[in-house]
Design an enzyme around this catalytic site. Structure first.
Site, PDB file in Angstrom:
ATOM      1  N   GLN A  51       0.832  -1.210   0.000  1.00 33.67           N
ATOM      2  CA  GLN A  51       0.000   0.000   0.000  1.00 33.67           C
ATOM      3  C   GLN A  51       0.864   1.257   0.000  1.00 33.67           C
ATOM      4  O   GLN A  51       1.653   1.472   0.909  1.00 33.67           O
ATOM      5  CB  GLN A  51      -0.911   0.014   1.231  1.00 33.67           C
ATOM      6  CG  GLN A  51      -2.036  -0.980   1.135  1.00 33.67           C
ATOM      7  CD  GLN A  51      -2.729  -1.190   2.471  1.00 33.67           C
ATOM      8  OE1 GLN A  51      -2.622  -0.357   3.374  1.00 33.67           O
ATOM      9  NE2 GLN A  51      -3.424  -2.298   2.603  1.00 33.67           N
ATOM     10  N   GLU A  74       2.243  -6.280  13.619  1.00 32.98           N
ATOM     11  CA  GLU A  74       1.540  -7.496  14.038  1.00 32.98           C
ATOM     12  C   GLU A  74       2.139  -8.003  15.337  1.00 32.98           C
ATOM     13  O   GLU A  74       3.313  -7.788  15.614  1.00 32.98           O
ATOM     14  CB  GLU A  74       1.669  -8.579  12.958  1.00 32.98           C
ATOM     15  CG  GLU A  74       1.018  -8.229  11.631  1.00 32.98           C
ATOM     16  CD  GLU A  74      -0.486  -8.105  11.715  1.00 32.98           C
ATOM     17  OE1 GLU A  74      -1.094  -8.786  12.572  1.00 32.98           O
ATOM     18  OE2 GLU A  74      -1.053  -7.317  10.954  1.00 32.98           O
ATOM     19  N   SER A  92     -13.382 -10.190  11.747  1.00 31.63           N
ATOM     20  CA  SER A  92     -13.146 -10.723  10.404  1.00 31.63           C
ATOM     21  C   SER A  92     -12.473 -12.086  10.507  1.00 31.63           C
ATOM     22  O   SER A  92     -12.696 -12.959   9.675  1.00 31.63           O
ATOM     23  CB  SER A  92     -12.301  -9.751   9.578  1.00 31.63           C
ATOM     24  OG  SER A  92     -11.204  -9.306  10.326  1.00 31.63           O
ATOM     25  N   ASN A  93     -11.654 -12.265  11.539  1.00 27.55           N
ATOM     26  CA  ASN A  93     -10.861 -13.485  11.635  1.00 27.55           C
ATOM     27  C   ASN A  93     -11.311 -14.276  12.868  1.00 27.55           C
ATOM     28  O   ASN A  93     -10.852 -14.040  13.970  1.00 27.55           O
ATOM     29  CB  ASN A  93      -9.376 -13.072  11.688  1.00 27.55           C
ATOM     30  CG  ASN A  93      -8.462 -14.156  12.203  1.00 27.55           C
ATOM     31  OD1 ASN A  93      -8.743 -15.357  12.074  1.00 27.55           O
ATOM     32  ND2 ASN A  93      -7.363 -13.741  12.801  1.00 27.55           N
ATOM     33  N   ARG A 105     -10.533 -14.498  23.053  1.00 26.47           N
ATOM     34  CA  ARG A 105     -11.705 -13.645  22.864  1.00 26.47           C
ATOM     35  C   ARG A 105     -12.943 -14.455  22.482  1.00 26.47           C
ATOM     36  O   ARG A 105     -14.064 -14.113  22.867  1.00 26.47           O
ATOM     37  CB  ARG A 105     -11.423 -12.567  21.815  1.00 26.47           C
ATOM     38  CG  ARG A 105     -11.141 -13.087  20.412  1.00 26.47           C
ATOM     39  CD  ARG A 105     -10.867 -11.938  19.464  1.00 26.47           C
ATOM     40  NE  ARG A 105     -10.732 -12.406  18.087  1.00 26.47           N
ATOM     41  CZ  ARG A 105     -10.348 -11.626  17.092  1.00 26.47           C
ATOM     42  NH1 ARG A 105     -10.060 -10.365  17.312  1.00 26.47           N
ATOM     43  NH2 ARG A 105     -10.252 -12.100  15.863  1.00 26.47           N
ATOM     44  N   TYR A 141     -18.456  -1.392  22.599  1.00 27.38           N
ATOM     45  CA  TYR A 141     -17.863  -2.176  21.520  1.00 27.38           C
ATOM     46  C   TYR A 141     -16.838  -3.136  22.112  1.00 27.38           C
ATOM     47  O   TYR A 141     -16.035  -2.742  22.966  1.00 27.38           O
ATOM     48  CB  TYR A 141     -17.191  -1.256  20.493  1.00 27.38           C
ATOM     49  CG  TYR A 141     -16.618  -2.035  19.338  1.00 27.38           C
ATOM     50  CD1 TYR A 141     -17.455  -2.439  18.299  1.00 27.38           C
ATOM     51  CD2 TYR A 141     -15.275  -2.406  19.308  1.00 27.38           C
ATOM     52  CE1 TYR A 141     -16.953  -3.197  17.250  1.00 27.38           C
ATOM     53  CE2 TYR A 141     -14.774  -3.159  18.266  1.00 27.38           C
ATOM     54  CZ  TYR A 141     -15.615  -3.551  17.243  1.00 27.38           C
ATOM     55  OH  TYR A 141     -15.131  -4.309  16.211  1.00 27.38           O
ATOM     56  N   TYR A 144       0.211  -4.653  23.018  1.00 26.13           N
ATOM     57  CA  TYR A 144      -0.526  -4.907  21.776  1.00 26.13           C
ATOM     58  C   TYR A 144      -1.979  -4.464  21.951  1.00 26.13           C
ATOM     59  O   TYR A 144      -2.853  -5.233  22.342  1.00 26.13           O
ATOM     60  CB  TYR A 144      -0.429  -6.388  21.386  1.00 26.13           C
ATOM     61  CG  TYR A 144      -1.009  -6.687  20.021  1.00 26.13           C
ATOM     62  CD1 TYR A 144      -0.477  -6.095  18.875  1.00 26.13           C
ATOM     63  CD2 TYR A 144      -2.092  -7.551  19.874  1.00 26.13           C
ATOM     64  CE1 TYR A 144      -1.007  -6.365  17.629  1.00 26.13           C
ATOM     65  CE2 TYR A 144      -2.627  -7.823  18.619  1.00 26.13           C
ATOM     66  CZ  TYR A 144      -2.080  -7.220  17.508  1.00 26.13           C
ATOM     67  OH  TYR A 144      -2.618  -7.483  16.272  1.00 26.13           O
ATOM     68  N   GLU A 155      -6.232  -0.879  16.761  1.00 23.91           N
ATOM     69  CA  GLU A 155      -7.329  -0.029  16.291  1.00 23.91           C
ATOM     70  C   GLU A 155      -8.673  -0.519  16.829  1.00 23.91           C
ATOM     71  O   GLU A 155      -9.627   0.247  16.878  1.00 23.91           O
ATOM     72  CB  GLU A 155      -7.327   0.056  14.759  1.00 23.91           C
ATOM     73  CG  GLU A 155      -7.935  -1.136  13.999  1.00 23.91           C
ATOM     74  CD  GLU A 155      -7.111  -2.409  14.090  1.00 23.91           C
ATOM     75  OE1 GLU A 155      -5.907  -2.321  14.371  1.00 23.91           O
ATOM     76  OE2 GLU A 155      -7.684  -3.502  13.853  1.00 23.91           O
ATOM     77  N   LYS A 156      -8.720  -1.771  17.255  1.00 19.74           N
ATOM     78  CA  LYS A 156      -9.959  -2.290  17.838  1.00 19.74           C
ATOM     79  C   LYS A 156     -10.351  -1.474  19.066  1.00 19.74           C
ATOM     80  O   LYS A 156     -11.526  -1.415  19.423  1.00 19.74           O
ATOM     81  CB  LYS A 156      -9.786  -3.760  18.227  1.00 19.74           C
ATOM     82  CG  LYS A 156      -9.570  -4.664  17.028  1.00 19.74           C
ATOM     83  CD  LYS A 156      -9.299  -6.091  17.479  1.00 19.74           C
ATOM     84  CE  LYS A 156      -9.048  -7.016  16.293  1.00 19.74           C
ATOM     85  NZ  LYS A 156      -7.794  -6.667  15.570  1.00 19.74           N
TER      86      LYS A 156
END
Ligand SMILES: *[C@@H]1O[C@H](CO)[C@@H](O)[C@H](O)[C@H]1NC(C)=O
Ligand SMILES: *[C@@H]1O[C@H](CO)[C@@H](O)[C@H](O)[C@H]1NC(C)=O
Ligand SMILES: *[C@@H]1O[C@H](CO)[C@@H](O)[C@H](O)[C@H]1NC(C)=O
Ligand SMILES: *[C@@H]1O[C@H](CO)[C@@H](O)[C@H](O)[C@H]1NC(C)=O
Ligand SMILES: *[C@@H]1O[C@H](CO)[C@@H](O)[C@H](O)[C@H]1NC(C)=O
Ligand SMILES: *[C@@H]1O[C@H](CO)[C@@H](O)[C@H](O)[C@H]1NC(C)=O
Length: 384
Positions: free
Chosen positions: A99, A161, A219-220, A227, A266, A277, A280-281
């Site tokens: 990107q 990551e 998404s994953n 979690r 949320y 870690y 953005e969550k």
């Protein structure tokens, strides 16, 4: 015969040892190491900003939010940069995840001047720094530079990551000079977001309209994640609106904003649990006016970066059931709920511009800190 041989061997070993000791003594008398070879990382500052941040964040008083820039400046002895210093050149060897980003915005976005970013590999010999994105480095290093490295040049390892989701590679030891990651003990600290002081002074914050209680976008999906286990118990006590590929209900970027801001809470559940870690969550709901429910490292770690009153941590409750009861109380009591937004009177949350943030700050770091630096045991540090 045998005895003779072994005594001769003994003699030789003895002589060698004496010589070695003498040599070492001379060596360490005259050699003044500038680098601590034994320990990694060799910080020129105390153990990250941890203690100082925690003190700064005794958050009963929210006017003392941590300013990462000033802490970094405080703890590292920066060399003065004069206006006449030539531009520092940072070569982006590979675009992170392919990107591209605007190479000309370090000044306008971060007030970082005197830095020139380029993706032109013909500039390798002139570049003061070269930025490498972990995920894009081939396992056999075949896509790394082949030319000899200029002596002044620093290589920067970039990774956002967590260790659980980054391939470990021993070939990356003794290769880099600086690290750029979310970890507080990185040379170039790039968290996933920042809380900064509102420039105009105290403001009144309007909480966006809410029509959902608890939301989660995944998404994953992996049922082994901590979690997922928490979610399975939690949903027995409270209703949760779920979205994302993990629930066969993908949502677009625009819908993402609307959905997150329309929920009172949320679930900011990290996919893996590692110190620092915090992704953005968590920062996205903070930005969008939604109270994050954090699952990740301990609360204390969050509070090194985020006001303690801005979020709920699953560890604040002894069970998912208790957490659910608390959220229901907050749902019924507007003034209690609103207390999670008092920090917004003084602060704003922003997210990091992936890649550009790293590049600008790496360039700035190289410009200001000219000392020798080597990342010897990258594997031990990141995956150890
Ligand atoms: C917060 O800090 C300010 C300035 O240091 C001080 O004037 C104020 O009394 C403090 N408020 C609380 C609630 O401690
Ligand atoms: C953080 O500190 C730096 C250096 O002291 C200062 O230039 C900057 O304006 C501060 N940022 C905020 C958001 O207060
Ligand atoms: C890359 O740099 C080389 C050497 O300075 C220059 O000749 C070339 O035009 C540059 N390429 C691009 C695409 O800017
Ligand atoms: C860069 O320097 C190396 C020697 O260190 C030389 O072989 C190479 O031709 C130089 N490349 C350019 C583009 O100047
Ligand atoms: C909301 O909670 C506050 C603090 O516990 C309490 O004083 C207030 O009476 C509650 N309001 C309602 C409507 O229950
Ligand atoms: C950068 O790291 C490499 C590998 O450890 C080392 O050989 C080189 O001298 C270092 N360069 C600087 C400028 O610190």
């Amino acid at each position: 015969m045998e005895l003779q041989i072994s005594s001769r061997v003994c003699q030789n070993v003895l002589i060698t040892m004496v010589l070695l000791i003498c040599f070492s003594a001379i060596f360490f008398t005259y050699y003044k190491p500038t680098v601590n070879w034994l320990k990694w990382p060799t910080f020129s500052r105390p153990d990250s900003c941890r203690d100082i941040c925690i003190n700064a964040l005794k958050m009963s008083n929210q006017t003392e939010m941590v300013n990462i820039t000033s802490i970094t400046n405080l703890l590292t002895q920066a060399e003065p940069v004069t206006q006449t210093d030539p531009d520092t050149i940072l070569l982006i060897w590979m675009w992170p995840f392919g990107q591209k980003f605007d190479l000309g915005s370090c000044g306008s976005l971060y007030s970082i001047h005197g830095c020139r970013l380029t993706d032109n590999r013909s500039q390798f010999n002139n570049s003061h720094g070269v930025l490498f994105h972990h995920r894009d480095i081939h396992g056999d290093l075949s896509n790394m530079p082949k030319l000899p490295r200029p002596l002044f040049q620093k290589w920067i390892w970039m990774n956002m990551e967590s260790p659980s989701h980054s391939a470990q590679r021993s070939a990356l030891n003794n290769l880099f000079n600086l690290t750029a990651s979310y970890r507080l003990d990185s040379d170039i600290l790039v968290p996933y977001g920042r809380i900064s002081e509102e420039t105009g002074g105290k403001t009144t914050y309007t909480v966006p309209h809410k029509n959902k209680l608890v939301c989660w976008i995944v998404s994953n999906w992996n049922s082994n994640h901590k979690r997922s286990q928490y979610y399975r118990q939690f949903k027995q006590h409270i209703s949760i609106e779920t979205y994302g590929r993990g629930f066969s209900k993908p949502i677009s970027n625009e819908d993402y904003l609307d959905v997150v801001s329309s929920c009172k809470f949320y679930l900011s559940f990290e996919n893996s649990i590692h110190k620092d870690y915090i992704t953005e969550k968590l920062y996205n709901p903070l930005k969008l006016g939604t109270v994050p429910v954090a699952l990740g490292p301990p609360r204390k770690n969050y509070e090194e970066l985020i006001p303690g009153s801005a979020f709920i941590h699953v560890d604040d409750f002894s069970s998912p059931k208790e957490l659910a009861e608390h959220l229901k109380v907050l749902d019924q009591n507007e003034s209690l709920y609103r207390q999670y937004f008092t920090w917004r009177e003084h602060f704003v949350a922003s997210s990091t511009h992936f890649g550009l943030d790293h590049a600008c700050r790496a360039c700035d770091h190289i410009r200001r800190y000219k000392n020798y630096r080597a990342v010897n045991d990258l594997n031990g540090w990141y995956w150890g």
